[in-house]
Design a protein around this motif. Structure first.
Motif, PDB file in Angstrom:
ATOM      1  N   GLN A 277       0.818  -1.208   0.000  1.00  0.00           N
ATOM      2  CA  GLN A 277       0.000   0.000   0.000  1.00  0.00           C
ATOM      3  C   GLN A 277       0.854   1.261   0.000  1.00  0.00           C
ATOM      4  N   LEU A 278       1.901   1.279   0.791  1.00  0.00           N
ATOM      5  CA  LEU A 278       2.748   2.473   0.872  1.00  0.00           C
ATOM      6  C   LEU A 278       3.486   2.727  -0.440  1.00  0.00           C
ATOM      7  N   SER A 279       4.066   1.669  -1.015  1.00  0.00           N
ATOM      8  CA  SER A 279       4.871   1.873  -2.216  1.00  0.00           C
ATOM      9  C   SER A 279       4.020   2.314  -3.396  1.00  0.00           C
ATOM     10  N   PHE A 280       2.896   1.640  -3.634  1.00  0.00           N
ATOM     11  CA  PHE A 280       2.076   2.007  -4.783  1.00  0.00           C
ATOM     12  C   PHE A 280       1.333   3.315  -4.553  1.00  0.00           C
ATOM     13  N   ALA A 281       0.975   3.610  -3.323  1.00  0.00           N
ATOM     14  CA  ALA A 281       0.344   4.905  -3.054  1.00  0.00           C
ATOM     15  C   ALA A 281       1.311   6.048  -3.337  1.00  0.00           C
ATOM     16  N   ALA A 282       2.563   5.878  -2.951  1.00  0.00           N
ATOM     17  CA  ALA A 282       3.554   6.928  -3.183  1.00  0.00           C
ATOM     18  C   ALA A 282       3.781   7.154  -4.678  1.00  0.00           C
ATOM     19  N   VAL A 283       3.990   6.061  -5.423  1.00  0.00           N
ATOM     20  CA  VAL A 283       4.253   6.202  -6.859  1.00  0.00           C
ATOM     21  C   VAL A 283       3.034   6.772  -7.574  1.00  0.00           C
ATOM     22  N   THR A 284       1.840   6.298  -7.220  1.00  0.00           N
ATOM     23  CA  THR A 284       0.622   6.811  -7.853  1.00  0.00           C
ATOM     24  C   THR A 284       0.447   8.292  -7.586  1.00  0.00           C
ATOM     25  N   ALA A 285       0.693   8.718  -6.342  1.00  0.00           N
ATOM     26  CA  ALA A 285       0.550  10.138  -6.009  1.00  0.00           C
ATOM     27  C   ALA A 285       1.549  10.992  -6.778  1.00  0.00           C
ATOM     28  N   ILE A 286       2.787  10.511  -6.905  1.00  0.00           N
ATOM     29  CA  ILE A 286       3.814  11.282  -7.621  1.00  0.00           C
ATOM     30  C   ILE A 286       3.446  11.439  -9.090  1.00  0.00           C
ATOM     31  N   ILE A 287       3.045  10.337  -9.730  1.00  0.00           N
ATOM     32  CA  ILE A 287       2.740  10.408 -11.166  1.00  0.00           C
ATOM     33  C   ILE A 287       1.471  11.214 -11.401  1.00  0.00           C
ATOM     34  N   ALA A 288       0.447  11.032 -10.550  1.00  0.00           N
ATOM     35  CA  ALA A 288      -0.778  11.814 -10.719  1.00  0.00           C
ATOM     36  C   ALA A 288      -0.502  13.304 -10.560  1.00  0.00           C
ATOM     37  N   LEU A 289       0.383  13.660  -9.644  1.00  0.00           N
ATOM     38  CA  LEU A 289       0.725  15.071  -9.466  1.00  0.00           C
ATOM     39  C   LEU A 289       1.458  15.616 -10.683  1.00  0.00           C
ATOM     40  N   HIS A 290       2.452  14.887 -11.157  1.00  0.00           N
ATOM     41  CA  HIS A 290       3.299  15.396 -12.226  1.00  0.00           C
ATOM     42  C   HIS A 290       2.647  15.302 -13.604  1.00  0.00           C
ATOM     43  N   THR A 291       1.541  14.575 -13.735  1.00  0.00           N
ATOM     44  CA  THR A 291       0.828  14.539 -15.006  1.00  0.00           C
ATOM     45  C   THR A 291      -0.323  15.533 -15.057  1.00  0.00           C
ATOM     46  N   ALA A 292      -0.609  16.220 -13.951  1.00  0.00           N
ATOM     47  CA  ALA A 292      -1.633  17.269 -13.975  1.00  0.00           C
ATOM     48  C   ALA A 292      -1.137  18.429 -14.845  1.00  0.00           C
ATOM     49  N   PRO A 293      -1.970  18.957 -15.736  1.00  0.00           N
ATOM     50  CA  PRO A 293      -1.510  19.984 -16.681  1.00  0.00           C
ATOM     51  C   PRO A 293      -0.887  21.207 -16.007  1.00  0.00           C
ATOM     52  N   ARG A 294      -1.508  21.739 -14.980  1.00  0.00           N
ATOM     53  CA  ARG A 294      -0.969  22.939 -14.334  1.00  0.00           C
ATOM     54  C   ARG A 294       0.357  22.651 -13.640  1.00  0.00           C
ATOM     55  N   ILE A 295       0.450  21.484 -13.012  1.00  0.00           N
ATOM     56  CA  ILE A 295       1.708  21.129 -12.359  1.00  0.00           C
ATOM     57  C   ILE A 295       2.796  20.907 -13.397  1.00  0.00           C
ATOM     58  N   GLN A 296       2.439  20.295 -14.515  1.00  0.00           N
ATOM     59  CA  GLN A 296       3.420  20.084 -15.571  1.00  0.00           C
ATOM     60  C   GLN A 296       3.982  21.407 -16.085  1.00  0.00           C
ATOM     61  N   SER A 297       3.084  22.373 -16.278  1.00  0.00           N
ATOM     62  CA  SER A 297       3.556  23.671 -16.776  1.00  0.00           C
ATOM     63  C   SER A 297       4.437  24.368 -15.749  1.00  0.00           C
ATOM     64  N   PHE A 298       4.163  24.165 -14.466  1.00  0.00           N
ATOM     65  CA  PHE A 298       4.987  24.803 -13.439  1.00  0.00           C
ATOM     66  C   PHE A 298       6.345  24.132 -13.312  1.00  0.00           C
ATOM     67  N   PHE A 299       6.365  22.783 -13.422  1.00  0.00           N
ATOM     68  CA  PHE A 299       7.616  22.044 -13.273  1.00  0.00           C
ATOM     69  C   PHE A 299       8.465  22.046 -14.547  1.00  0.00           C
ATOM     70  N   ALA A 300       7.906  22.447 -15.675  1.00  0.00           N
ATOM     71  CA  ALA A 300       8.621  22.351 -16.942  1.00  0.00           C
ATOM     72  C   ALA A 300       9.865  23.229 -16.935  1.00  0.00           C
ATOM     73  N   ARG A 301      10.895  22.741 -17.609  1.00  0.00           N
ATOM     74  CA  ARG A 301      12.129  23.511 -17.714  1.00  0.00           C
ATOM     75  C   ARG A 301      11.907  24.718 -18.616  1.00  0.00           C
ATOM     76  N   ARG A 302      12.575  25.810 -18.302  1.00  0.00           N
ATOM     77  CA  ARG A 302      12.450  27.037 -19.091  1.00  0.00           C
ATOM     78  C   ARG A 302      13.738  27.831 -18.990  1.00  0.00           C
ATOM     79  N   ASP A 303      13.852  28.780 -19.873  1.00  0.00           N
ATOM     80  CA  ASP A 303      15.042  29.622 -19.907  1.00  0.00           C
ATOM     81  C   ASP A 303      14.886  30.723 -18.873  1.00  0.00           C
ATOM     82  N   GLU A 304      15.518  30.539 -17.704  1.00  0.00           N
ATOM     83  CA  GLU A 304      15.410  31.515 -16.631  1.00  0.00           C
ATOM     84  C   GLU A 304      16.701  31.512 -15.826  1.00  0.00           C
TER      85      GLU A 304
END
Length: 776
Positions: free
Chosen positions: A451-478
């Motif tokens: 439960q702990l391992s799959f919950a952690a991985v699922t939460a990480i991927i669900a967070l990083h595949t959300a469109p707004r989070i993806q745009s915030f985490f995306a690399r940019r020239d700054e």
């Protein structure tokens, strides 16, 4: 002359007519609902046909007097007006059409639900009923809901639930093995299957194969003191020993850890302690097969790492290299748990990912230095192959535990996706890994590791595949400062989401959760992944030429820094949240709400907040029991109105005593029962008077094995509401409510008592009569 029927015959005739009429009405109403559902399913894509189901319902339920009666109680427009059943199906169909790519993710959830149902019901007739219900529902939906997303979703979900129940049923039957009925002290011969050195506890754990001879189960596990562990105790050796063996311990309290369930699926029939010296009858034959020799290599590598680094640093370094946790001190292990860093000690996704990523980058960079090779050979495929070999080797080297195997499967799926040019980090990869694990080891579902391992991985991927989070985490020239700050925020947000996802699981299984874990992991995860593990690998490589000492010193300092962080966070005020036993319904709601929010992508995912809020409310409103009685009758805890828990026995710490305090949500030591103001104790017993909701309760508990005069005991029992004893009390002992003596506790196991609602929860009620239970 007409013969009149006796008056007694009139009433049954009238009742029979009414009964026939009622049955006819019920059949017509049921047929109407079925036709309504079928038309709603078949006309889901046609909004103009939403009243077809109602018309069929009206035709099916209108016939002479029956139709008139129904029209009075069930108006023609009532079903569509108030239930809007066709519109509901149309709306659900549209949502599922948008989420069609997410529907396969629910197959492992359905299989997990079937496995959970099997564990909860604990009865072969009920399991058969569940399978029949799933099959019937699948057939009905297949016939009535063809061509719709709703019908297909219900069909596959029903099949997956039935498949999960079948898989765990077959798995439990396949591992069935004899279990020791009662404790024995015996001498026997056995072959060593596995050795495990627990240097922190000064013992060696041996898993032995008795070949089902000498009246013993086939597989037993024995602890041997380290000073008596002969170097010849290797896998394959035949030994003679004398040991005290006991049946695998059942749960001491409802919802507590149940070792007997784990032992059943491990094939263990008994556990115990070796007595005296062990004689090696036949030494182990040299193993030339690499896999067979891995346990010996693992022990030698663990000893080598500990010889290069002192204290806790060496113990944790050996854990990261070989998975051997036996050398970790209890204080360090507790600090890692309380600080939220215990996942670093379990070889799982983080460690396998670090190994795979390092090998992949190293191979592809080295091969890219040769242009002739880079132009003719597909380097990503070669690097992926090398990384796959590294993942398999690391999994075997660290003992091939279930968490490591899960991580290895996920790593291999990611590498396969890279080779074929598909997206690697997706929820489908997680679902595939979960599906494979549930098919091979379905019993792991109810354990915290899965439960702990799959919950952690699922939460990480669900967070990083959300469109707004993806745009915030995306690399940019700054600027570098902004880039570094964005990385820190991303790491903190990821850690926070993981902590929120893992907190219900940690509270349900361990009754505690770290508050500062997200902050500690911001430092600990990069330190472990990018500093400690590469340094340790480099040191082992340099040891082949005798140049690893300087790198070992740097690695030791990094590991000591990790331990300093763990101890600092764990000792900070408010670092740990303690919670008594969580209601099962609350845990199920929290898990379902989390899955709903993680697996869907459309706006309706926000509905997952509703079960999460309701589950949280149940947790907050849950009233902990007033009395905790362990299954042995020796350990008793009583809670007062201030939430303090007093123990009947306050001797040295033990597993059952610690488990009782953990289930009661107590962090630290409990007070002695004789120190309570309303307790009267002597060497043989304690009598306690407590008040709950305006009512006074008297509890009598024995705590010695000395003889108590029958008249005095009977008089004390009559004055008490509850009597608790590890003894078998005589029939003359009759309390006003509960008599929890040895005879009763052997029938139901440990128990908790809520005096306010007068509810009793037992281990038997919680676990049922599964094959691994031994209730008399």
């Amino acid at each position: 002359m007409a013969v009149r029927a006796p008056p007694i015959c009139k009433k049954p005739v009238g009742e029979g007519a009414k009964r026939v009429t009622t049955v006819s009405v019920s059949l017509r109403v049921t047929l109407g609902f079925i036709l309504c559902y079928a038309n709603a399913m078949q006309s889901s894509f046609d909004p103009d046909s939403s009243d077809v189901a109602h018309e069929n319902f009206k035709k099916a339920t209108t016939s002479d007097g029956v139709g008139k009666a129904l029209s009075m109680l069930f108006r023609a427009r009532q079903l569509p007006e108030y239930l809007r059943i066709s519109q509901i199906f149309i709306l659900l169909e549209l949502h599922l059409e948008k989420e069609r790519d997410q529907l396969p993710l629910w197959i492992p959830v359905g299989i997990g639900s079937g496995i959970t149902i099997w564990f909860l019901l604990a009865d072969a007739y009920l399991w058969s009923a569940v399978l029949a219900l799933c099959a019937g529902l699948a057939v009905f939906v297949k016939l009535m809901g063809q061509g719709t997303r709703v019908g297909a979703a219900i069909f596959w979900l029903s099949l997956s639930v039935g498949a999960g129940c079948t898989i765990i049923w077959l798995r439990s039957s396949s591992v069935a093995a004899p279990v020791l009925e009662q404790p024995v002290v015996t001498s026997f011969y056995a072959e060593i299957e596995k050795t495990e050195v627990l240097s922190a506890r000064d013992m060696v754990r041996l898993t032995l194969d008795t070949h089902e001879k000498q009246g013993l189960p086939k597989r037993v596990r024995v602890n041997v003191p380290l000073v008596k562990a002969d170097p010849d105790l290797q896998v394959g050796a035949v030994i003679q020993l004398r040991a005290r063996l006991m049946p695998p311990a059942m749960a001491s309290l409802p919802s507590a850890y149940d070792f007997s369930r784990r032992a059943w699926f491990m094939g263990l029939g008994a556990t115990g302690q070796a007595l005296g010296n062990i004689k090696v009858v036949e030494p182990a034959e040299p193993s030339w097969w690499a896999v067979s020799a891995l346990p010996d290599y693992r022990q030698k590598l663990s000893a080598h790492v500990q010889s290069q680094m002192d204290g806790g640093a060496g113990a944790i370094g050996a854990t990261l290299a070989t998975g051997d946790r036996g050398a970790i001190d209890d204080a360090d292990a507790e600090a890692m748990r309380r600080s939220g860093l215990a996942h670093l000690l379990s070889i799982s996704g983080l460690h396998v990912t670090a190994v795979v990523g390092a090998v992949y980058l190293l191979v592809i960079r080295l091969l890219a230095l040769f242009p002739a090779l880079a132009l003719r050979v597909p380097l990503p495929i070669v690097a992926a192959g090398c990384a796959a070999v590294a993942a398999l080797s690391y999994t075997l080297l660290t003992g091939a535990q279930v968490p490591t195997i899960r991580a290895c499967i996920a790593a291999l799926l990611v590498l396969t996706a890279l080779v074929i040019g598909r997206s690697a980090i997706t929820l489908r990869m997680v679902a595939t890994g979960a599906l494979l694990v549930l098919i091979i080891w379905p019993e792991t579902l109810v354990g915290p590791s899965f439960q702990l391992s799959f919950a952690a991985v699922t939460a990480i991927i669900a967070l990083h595949t959300a469109p707004r989070i993806q745009s915030f985490f995306a690399r940019r020239d700054e600027a570098i400062g902004k880039r570094f700050g964005r990385a820190i925020v991303a790491l903190f947000l990821t850690g926070l989401v993981v902590e929120l996802a893992l907190m219900p699981i940690a509270l349900f299984h361990f009754h505690k959760a770290g508050i500062y874990g997200a902050l500690a992991n911001i430092i600990a995860i990069p330190l472990t992944t990018f500093v400690i593990m590469p340094l340790e690998a480099l040191a082992l490589l340099l040891d082949t030429v005798g140049l690893g000492a300087p790198v070992w010193w740097v690695c030791e300092q990094a590991l000591n820094s990790l331990l300093v962080l763990a101890h600092y966070v764990s000792s900070s005020p408010g670092s740990v949240t303690m919670l008594p036993t969580m209601p099962l319904m609350a845990f199920a709601l929290l898990v379902f709400g989390g899955l709903w929010m993680a697996l869907w992508t459309q706006r309706w995912r926000i509905w997952g907040i509703l079960p999460i809020c309701y589950g949280t409310l149940l947790v907050l409103m849950n009233r902990p029991p007033d009395i905790y009685i362990a299954g042995d009758g020796r350990h008793v805890g009583i809670r007062n109105q201030d939430g303090e828990v007093a123990m009947l026995r306050t001797g040295r710490s033990g597993f059952v005593r610690d488990m009782l305090l953990e289930n009661a949500g107590v962090d630290g030591e409990a007070m002695a029962l004789e120190d309570w103001p309303n307790a009267r104790c002597n060497a043989d017993s304690c009598a306690v008077a407590i008040e709950v909701s305006g009512r006074h309760w008297t509890i009598l508990a024995t705590r010695s094995s000395y003889h108590i005069p029958a008249l005095a005991l009977s008089a004390a029992c009559r004055r008490a509401d509850i009597v608790i004893s590890e003894r078998r009390l005589p029939a003359s002992c009759q309390p006003r409510w509960i008599k929890a003596d040895r005879t009763f506790l052997r029938q139901v196991g440990g128990m908790t008592v809520d005096l306010k609602s007068q509810q009793i929860e037992t281990v038997l009620n919680h676990s049922g009569r599964h094959a691994w239970t031994r209730f008399k």
